[in-house]
Write an enzyme that holds these catalytic residues in place. Structure first.
Site, PDB file in Angstrom:
ATOM      1  N   GLU A 181      52.334  46.478  31.863  1.00 55.26           N
ATOM      2  CA  GLU A 181      51.229  47.047  31.093  1.00 55.26           C
ATOM      3  C   GLU A 181      51.241  46.549  29.655  1.00 55.26           C
ATOM      4  OE1 GLU A 181      48.814  48.599  32.291  1.00 55.26           O
ATOM      5  OE2 GLU A 181      49.456  49.584  34.139  1.00 55.26           O
ATOM      6  N   ASP A 313      47.815  43.527  43.819  1.00 54.35           N
ATOM      7  CA  ASP A 313      46.588  42.841  43.425  1.00 54.35           C
ATOM      8  C   ASP A 313      46.732  41.651  42.480  1.00 54.35           C
ATOM      9  OD1 ASP A 313      47.402  44.579  41.428  1.00 54.35           O
ATOM     10  OD2 ASP A 313      45.514  45.699  41.311  1.00 54.35           O
TER      11      ASP A 313
END
Length: 591
Positions: A181, A313
């Site tokens: 992140e 993903d």
């Protein structure tokens, strides 16, 4: 003799006399039957002619469409073939300018709320009217929004954010940060702001945070740990993964760290990130599908889910985008080859619902499939469209050979087959993702969906946290096809956000897309991704051209820099930064 001829002649003409049939009802009925049959025959022939005219017209349109596609299949010096490319000079209609302005106004509302209630904090809680430090207190929303502000021409807001970065941003936090992140939001956001503005302060700050993240790669295989303490450098993987690293986390730092090495001339960032892909490639399966948990010590996958949704993903996304970032040269060809393997694996997971034939991507657990798809996986249609450019002659020949094999099935069948091969997979997936939104009372998508025979789709986890993946794909599909349908779908989604998520103090997610109950979080990616992709969806294709820029998984555009086999990163110093902008309203001027 004369009388005989006259009698014979009158006997012939009597059949034309109505009185002849009125005296003979049986013959009258027979005449009516013959008349009806002839009329029906003539009508049927005329109908067939009209149908054939329509069919010929449709076929003519398909021929023209095929000609345009085949024009893009021409080989360049016998080296490469471009199957599909970004459409240039796409029309900018008045309605697009109006919609673009509406999205810009939404960004102003979101940003102003953040400035007023959560300045310097990571995220805004709009209903509580306060900031929350979800990422350790490093101004995540502010950094995530820098490039969106710049692209939209919000210069005053950008300058205030820039001053905060220069004077107040401090990464020395006693906080265990997610390497993933922090990389995509902070390193990516700062580098994008640099590439757009040319301001070197952003590279300096990106280098500061990257240096704090680097110890996470100090593992036996070089596959990084998931979290690291920004102040002390302590690393670990979360317990709920069984001690393993998350695939998407380990495989989604390459764009940012390669870009940082190129901007600084320091090779260490690129080497750390690219070593991860080299390690995974040692045991990369033929179908290109990896489980979501990877061992940092052994470099192999554990027995866990295979998915293009959460935790899988962006690994597949970056295999493609590193190849694009390096300008598709042989130096980055291995990324493209790995991606193509993974796309073959993706096709093995594709299924269709009944009765409506929605196309979706399954998840895989061992040898069995689960009929579930995350909204996160809705990035895939855009990725497929982006990856459809750059096929080599062999791949193009395969498609042409496939068409030739069914030539006897008629020209129309061949045309339809080619059209399906070129565009069908991602178009149908995009239709499914759009219906994730349209199938709920609020017209906003849930977090994931399940598929059951005869029931099409049903929402599983029913919250909506302002995610961008569907509008991301719509942006790519618009850029590559010029089909206005994708703009209309994007506008529907934007209106649903405006109706259900906008409040006086910002934007919020929904706890339940069926009831519309609101949560209390304005995710930073709503400003970084969702609103940016919507803005670009209604913008000319010259704004952040895909020939010059590649988006990281947080929608931060980074300059494409050509890589060569014999070139060291330190040599790649002549990188163009900054964009020419004549008006304050935006990169091209809004009205």
């Amino acid at each position: 003799m004369a009388r005989s001829r006259s009698s014979s002649s009158s006997s012939k003409w009597r059949y034309c006399n109505p009185s002849y049939y009125l005296k003979r009802p049986t013959r009258l009925a027979l005449l009516l039957i013959v008349f009806v049959c002839v009329s029906f025959f003539v009508w049927d022939r005329q109908t067939l002619v009209r149908e054939h005219e329509v069919e010929i017209s449709t076929l003519s349109e398909e021929v023209n469409q095929l000609k345009n596609m085949l024009e893009e299949l021409k080989s360049v010096d016998g080296v490469s073939v471009k199957l599909i490319g970004e459409k240039k000079d796409l029309p900018d209609e008045p309605i697009d300018v109006e919609r673009r302005q509406k999205v810009k106004e939404a960004m102003i509302h979101a940003w102003s709320s953040y400035e007023k209630y959560a300045w310097g904090h990571d995220e805004l809680q709009p209903q509580s009217k306060k900031g929350v430090d979800s990422f350790g207190g490093i101004g995540a929303t502010l950094i995530d929004s820098l490039d969106t502000l710049f692209i939209m021409g919000l210069d005053e807001q950008f300058q205030r954010a820039r001053e905060w970065v220069a004077n107040s941003l401090d990464f020395n936090k006693d906080y265990s940060a997610s390497v993933f992140e922090t990389t995509i939001r902070v390193v990516g956001g700062l580098l994008s702001a640099h590439d757009l503005s040319g301001d070197k302060i952003f590279v300096e700050k990106a280098r500061d945070i990257a240096d704090r993240l680097l110890p996470a790669w100090n593992t036996p295989t070089g596959i990084p740990y998931n979290t690291i303490n920004l102040a002390h450098g302590n690393t670990r993987n979360p317990g709920w993964t069984g001690g393993g690293n998350i695939l998407a986390d380990a495989g989604t730092e390459q764009l940012e760290f390669i870009a940082l090495s190129q901007r600084t001339g320091d090779l260490k960032y690129q080497l750390k990130a690219e070593n991860v892909i080299a390690e995974l490639n040692k045991t990369f399966p033929d179908d290109g599908l990896l489980p979501i948990y990877i061992s940092s010590d052994r470099g192999i996958g554990s027995y866990s889910t295979i998915t293009f949704g959460a935790m899988g993903d962006s690994f597949y996304e970056y295999l493609l985008k590193v190849w694009i970032q390096g300008n598709r040269t042989s130096a980055v060809r291995n990324y493209r080859e790995m991606w193509e393997k993974s796309m073959k694996g993706l096709l093995s997971l594709v299924r269709k619902t009944t009765p409506s034939s929605f196309t979706y991507i399954c998840e895989k657990h061992g040898g069995s499939l689960t009929d579930k798809m995350d909204e996160l996986a809705c990035f895939a249609p855009g990725m497929l469209a982006l990856g459809s450019s750059g096929y080599g002659p062999a791949d193009s020949q395969k498609m042409l050979s496939l068409a030739e094999e069914v030539f006897v099935a008629s020209l129309k069948s061949i045309l339809k087959l080619l059209l399906v091969v070129v565009s069908d997979p991602y178009a149908k997936l995009a239709w499914t993702c759009y219906n994730f939104y349209q199938s709920t009372p609020t017209k906003l998508a849930g977090e994931n969906y399940f598929f059951h025979p005869g029931e099409d789709m049903s929402v599983g986890t029913s919250w909506n946290i302002l995610r961008p993946e569907t509008v991301e794909s719509l942006f790519y599909l618009w850029r590559f096809t010029g089909n206005r349908t994708y703009r209309e779908w994007g506008w529907d989604i934007f209106q649903a956000f405006e109706k259900n998520s906008r409040i006086e103090t910002g934007y919020v997610g929904l706890k339940d897309v069926n009831t519309g109950v609101k949560d209390d979080k304005m995710q930073s990616f709503f400003l970084a991704e969702t609103l940016k992709y919507l803005y670009l969806l209604f913008s000319p294709s010259s704004v952040i051209s895909l020939d010059e820029w590649v988006f990281n998984t947080e929608a931060h555009p980074l300059r494409i820099v050509t890589r060569h086999d014999d070139e060291h990163v330190g040599q790649s110093k002549n990188i163009q930064t900054g964009l020419k902008r004549g008006r304050k309203e935006g990169l091209f001027g809004d009205h």
